[in-house]
Design a protein around this motif. Structure first.
Motif, PDB file in Angstrom:
ATOM      1  N   PHE A 157      32.699  22.752   1.480  1.00 22.12           N
ATOM      2  CA  PHE A 157      33.193  20.880   1.687  1.00 22.12           C
ATOM      3  C   PHE A 157      32.415  19.334   1.844  1.00 22.12           C
ATOM      4  N   PRO A 158      33.437  18.140   1.341  1.00 14.74           N
ATOM      5  CA  PRO A 158      32.960  17.228   0.650  1.00 14.74           C
ATOM      6  C   PRO A 158      32.850  16.397   2.431  1.00 14.74           C
ATOM      7  N   VAL A 159      32.234  15.762   2.507  1.00 14.46           N
ATOM      8  CA  VAL A 159      32.160  14.321   2.983  1.00 14.46           C
ATOM      9  C   VAL A 159      32.686  12.896   2.725  1.00 14.46           C
ATOM     10  N   SER A 160      33.075  12.021   3.339  1.00 16.43           N
ATOM     11  CA  SER A 160      33.630  11.046   2.836  1.00 16.43           C
ATOM     12  C   SER A 160      33.745   9.974   4.489  1.00 16.43           C
ATOM     13  N   TYR A 161      33.274   8.498   4.428  1.00 17.90           N
ATOM     14  CA  TYR A 161      33.150   7.854   5.509  1.00 17.90           C
ATOM     15  C   TYR A 161      34.088   6.897   5.252  1.00 17.90           C
ATOM     16  N   VAL A 162      34.466   6.574   6.353  1.00 18.68           N
ATOM     17  CA  VAL A 162      35.666   5.354   7.353  1.00 18.68           C
ATOM     18  C   VAL A 162      35.560   4.437   7.997  1.00 18.68           C
ATOM     19  N   PRO A 163      35.587   3.311   7.639  1.00 16.11           N
ATOM     20  CA  PRO A 163      35.997   2.160   8.968  1.00 16.11           C
ATOM     21  C   PRO A 163      36.568   2.944   9.934  1.00 16.11           C
ATOM     22  N   ALA A 164      36.537   2.469  11.272  1.00 19.16           N
ATOM     23  CA  ALA A 164      36.616   2.787  12.528  1.00 19.16           C
ATOM     24  C   ALA A 164      36.056   2.309  13.427  1.00 19.16           C
ATOM     25  N   CYS A 165      37.608   1.745  14.581  1.00 19.32           N
ATOM     26  CA  CYS A 165      37.431   1.125  15.494  1.00 19.32           C
ATOM     27  C   CYS A 165      38.172   1.881  17.126  1.00 19.32           C
ATOM     28  N   ASN A 166      37.959   1.951  17.934  1.00 22.40           N
ATOM     29  CA  ASN A 166      39.225   1.548  19.054  1.00 22.40           C
ATOM     30  C   ASN A 166      40.409   0.976  19.146  1.00 22.40           C
ATOM     31  N   THR A 167      41.349   1.246  19.920  1.00 14.06           N
ATOM     32  CA  THR A 167      43.132   0.897  19.706  1.00 14.06           C
ATOM     33  C   THR A 167      42.997  -1.235  20.044  1.00 14.06           C
ATOM     34  N   LYS A 168      41.654  -1.344  21.342  1.00 17.14           N
ATOM     35  CA  LYS A 168      41.741  -2.550  21.274  1.00 17.14           C
ATOM     36  C   LYS A 168      41.269  -3.252  20.725  1.00 17.14           C
ATOM     37  N   GLY A 231      32.210  -2.267  18.274  1.00 17.40           N
ATOM     38  CA  GLY A 231      31.935  -3.004  16.731  1.00 17.40           C
ATOM     39  C   GLY A 231      32.931  -1.795  15.792  1.00 17.40           C
ATOM     40  N   ILE A 232      32.995  -2.269  14.373  1.00 14.99           N
ATOM     41  CA  ILE A 232      33.167  -0.635  13.739  1.00 14.99           C
ATOM     42  C   ILE A 232      32.577   0.000  13.087  1.00 14.99           C
ATOM     43  N   ALA A 233      32.357   0.914  13.020  1.00 14.82           N
ATOM     44  CA  ALA A 233      31.951   2.111  12.787  1.00 14.82           C
ATOM     45  C   ALA A 233      32.092   2.969  11.349  1.00 14.82           C
ATOM     46  N   LEU A 234      31.446   3.435  10.549  1.00 15.68           N
ATOM     47  CA  LEU A 234      31.782   4.140   9.598  1.00 15.68           C
ATOM     48  C   LEU A 234      31.396   5.451  10.034  1.00 15.68           C
ATOM     49  N   VAL A 235      32.595   6.398  10.440  1.00 16.13           N
ATOM     50  CA  VAL A 235      33.076   7.615  10.850  1.00 16.13           C
ATOM     51  C   VAL A 235      32.913   8.522   9.537  1.00 16.13           C
ATOM     52  N   PRO A 236      32.508   9.966   9.830  1.00 13.12           N
ATOM     53  CA  PRO A 236      32.743  11.194   8.848  1.00 13.12           C
ATOM     54  C   PRO A 236      33.429  12.039   8.887  1.00 13.12           C
ATOM     55  N   LEU A 237      34.675  11.670   7.641  1.00 11.03           N
ATOM     56  CA  LEU A 237      35.896  12.741   7.681  1.00 11.03           C
ATOM     57  C   LEU A 237      35.975  13.834   6.726  1.00 11.03           C
ATOM     58  N   PRO A 238      36.409  14.768   7.302  1.00  5.34           N
ATOM     59  CA  PRO A 238      36.897  15.313   8.300  1.00  5.34           C
ATOM     60  C   PRO A 238      36.299  16.231   9.357  1.00  5.34           C
ATOM     61  N   ILE A 239      35.104  15.507   9.737  1.00  4.62           N
ATOM     62  CA  ILE A 239      34.812  15.940  10.995  1.00  4.62           C
ATOM     63  C   ILE A 239      35.011  15.523  11.817  1.00  4.62           C
ATOM     64  N   SER A 240      35.562  13.933  11.783  1.00  2.00           N
ATOM     65  CA  SER A 240      36.274  13.008  13.280  1.00  2.00           C
ATOM     66  C   SER A 240      36.951  12.755  13.109  1.00  2.00           C
ATOM     67  N   GLN A 241      38.656  14.040  12.776  1.00  2.00           N
ATOM     68  CA  GLN A 241      40.010  13.684  12.758  1.00  2.00           C
ATOM     69  C   GLN A 241      40.300  13.840  14.047  1.00  2.00           C
ATOM     70  N   ALA A 242      39.509  14.804  15.145  1.00  2.00           N
ATOM     71  CA  ALA A 242      40.360  14.893  16.462  1.00  2.00           C
ATOM     72  C   ALA A 242      40.089  13.465  16.588  1.00  2.00           C
ATOM     73  N   TRP A 243      38.240  12.900  16.579  1.00  2.00           N
ATOM     74  CA  TRP A 243      38.725  11.315  17.258  1.00  2.00           C
ATOM     75  C   TRP A 243      39.756  10.153  16.850  1.00  2.00           C
ATOM     76  N   PHE A 244      40.821  10.696  15.440  1.00  2.00           N
ATOM     77  CA  PHE A 244      41.600   9.858  15.125  1.00  2.00           C
ATOM     78  C   PHE A 244      43.147  10.424  15.736  1.00  2.00           C
ATOM     79  N   ASN A 245      42.625  11.761  15.689  1.00  2.00           N
ATOM     80  CA  ASN A 245      44.097  12.325  16.686  1.00  2.00           C
ATOM     81  C   ASN A 245      44.700  12.236  18.164  1.00  2.00           C
ATOM     82  N   GLU A 246      42.847  12.108  18.323  1.00  2.00           N
ATOM     83  CA  GLU A 246      43.694  11.675  19.789  1.00  2.00           C
ATOM     84  C   GLU A 246      43.452  10.123  20.562  1.00  2.00           C
ATOM     85  N   GLN A 247      43.199   9.505  19.388  1.00  2.00           N
ATOM     86  CA  GLN A 247      43.870   7.974  19.073  1.00  2.00           C
ATOM     87  C   GLN A 247      42.066   7.241  20.223  1.00  2.00           C
TER      88      GLN A 247
END
Length: 290
Positions: A157-168, A231-247
């Motif tokens: 599968f392919p990998v893309s990168y999305v900007p992400a940070c914590n909720t605060k 800070g803000i990180a470029l994290v890979p999808l779909p590998i990091s999806q669990a981090w988003f699911n768990e907020q």
């Protein structure tokens, strides 16, 4: 002193990923069991190995020195035990794969397969990044920008990168638009040092001028730093999806950096019939191909 080997092994894995939760997933234990083993180890050696925070852990200076001394010994011991403990009635398959892939995707899906194939032993060998040399193994999962060489190579599968940070941090920055990129550090993996600039170019940000860029040689480090509010990180999808699911992470912008990066499954040429390896290969392609 009688120090349990399992406590040392739990410590080494937790020290590598800096998470009792992710260590527990690799050890097939609960996070509380891992924490208890490490507390016992700290009591036995008489030093504090980790600084414990609400949702994170960090190695103390003594813990870092202890890890550097212990990890090679544990790795050598496990290799020796594996060589002598293989059941002759069972076949053993070795697979090399990136540690972040193993923790976030592979291990969570492995339980069902293991229950269905109790006669097959597995030996997982994780590597930190695609730049690490691949170990000799029956199968390898690699991240590459082009199709790698091998006897048999399957595209997963392919990998893309999305900007992400914590909720605060998200609550502080979500209304500031692209101005957020100049107010906090930008985090990325050292294997892609220009990824933030590439993302900005895709967004047509002509005046992109980050305040600070922080690089990690581990995707665990990238994700953990973002989760801790560095800070803000470029994290890979779909590998990091669990981090988003768990907020633990939140997408700050929806725009993704699309690259040529893809995960591939490499199988070495095998002259003899290998039905167990065929079965495991087919499961990987079914479970992870898109």
């Amino acid at each position: 002193m009688q120090t349990p080997i399992r406590g040392l092994r739990s410590f080494c894995i937790a020290a590598k990923c800096l998470s009792f939760k992710h260590a527990a997933a690799q050890l097939f234990l609960t996070p509380s069991a891992v924490s208890h083993q490490i507390k016992q180890l700290e009591q036995q050696v008489g030093i504090q190995l980790f600084q414990r925070q609400t949702r994170a852990i960090e190695l103390t200076n003594a813990g870092r020195q202890f890890y550097q001394a212990i990890e090679p010994l544990i790795a050598e011991l496990e290799t020796t035990i594996a060589q002598f403990s293989n059941n002759k009635q069972n076949s053993t398959i070795t697979i090399s794969l990136p540690e972040f892939f193993a923790s976030e995707l592979f291990v969570p899906k492995l339980n069902d397969w293991a229950k269905q194939h109790p006669q097959i032993n597995l030996q997982l060998e994780t590597v930190k990044s695609s730049s690490d040399p691949l170990k000799a193994s029956d199968l390898s999962i690699v991240l590459a920008a082009s199709k790698p060489k091998g006897s048999q190579v399957d595209d997963l599968f392919p990998v893309s990168y999305v900007p992400a940070c914590n909720t605060k941090l998200y609550r502080q920055l979500s209304q500031t638009g692209y101005q957020a990129l100049t107010s906090v550090p930008l985090i990325l993996h050292s294997s892609r040092p220009w990824s933030w600039h590439q993302w900005a170019e895709r967004c047509q940000l002509d005046d992109f001028n980050p305040k600070q860029i922080i690089q990690f040689d581990s995707m665990f480090g990238v994700a953990r730093a973002a989760q801790q509010g560095v800070g803000i990180a470029l994290v890979p999808l779909p590998i990091s999806q669990a981090w988003f699911n768990e907020q633990l992470l939140v997408k700050l912008f929806e725009h993704e950096l699309l690259t040529k990066d893809r995960y591939y499954l490499i199988r070495q040429h095998n002259l003899a019939p290998a039905p167990d390896l065929d079965s495991f290969t087919d499961w990987i392609k079914t479970a992870f191909s898109t």
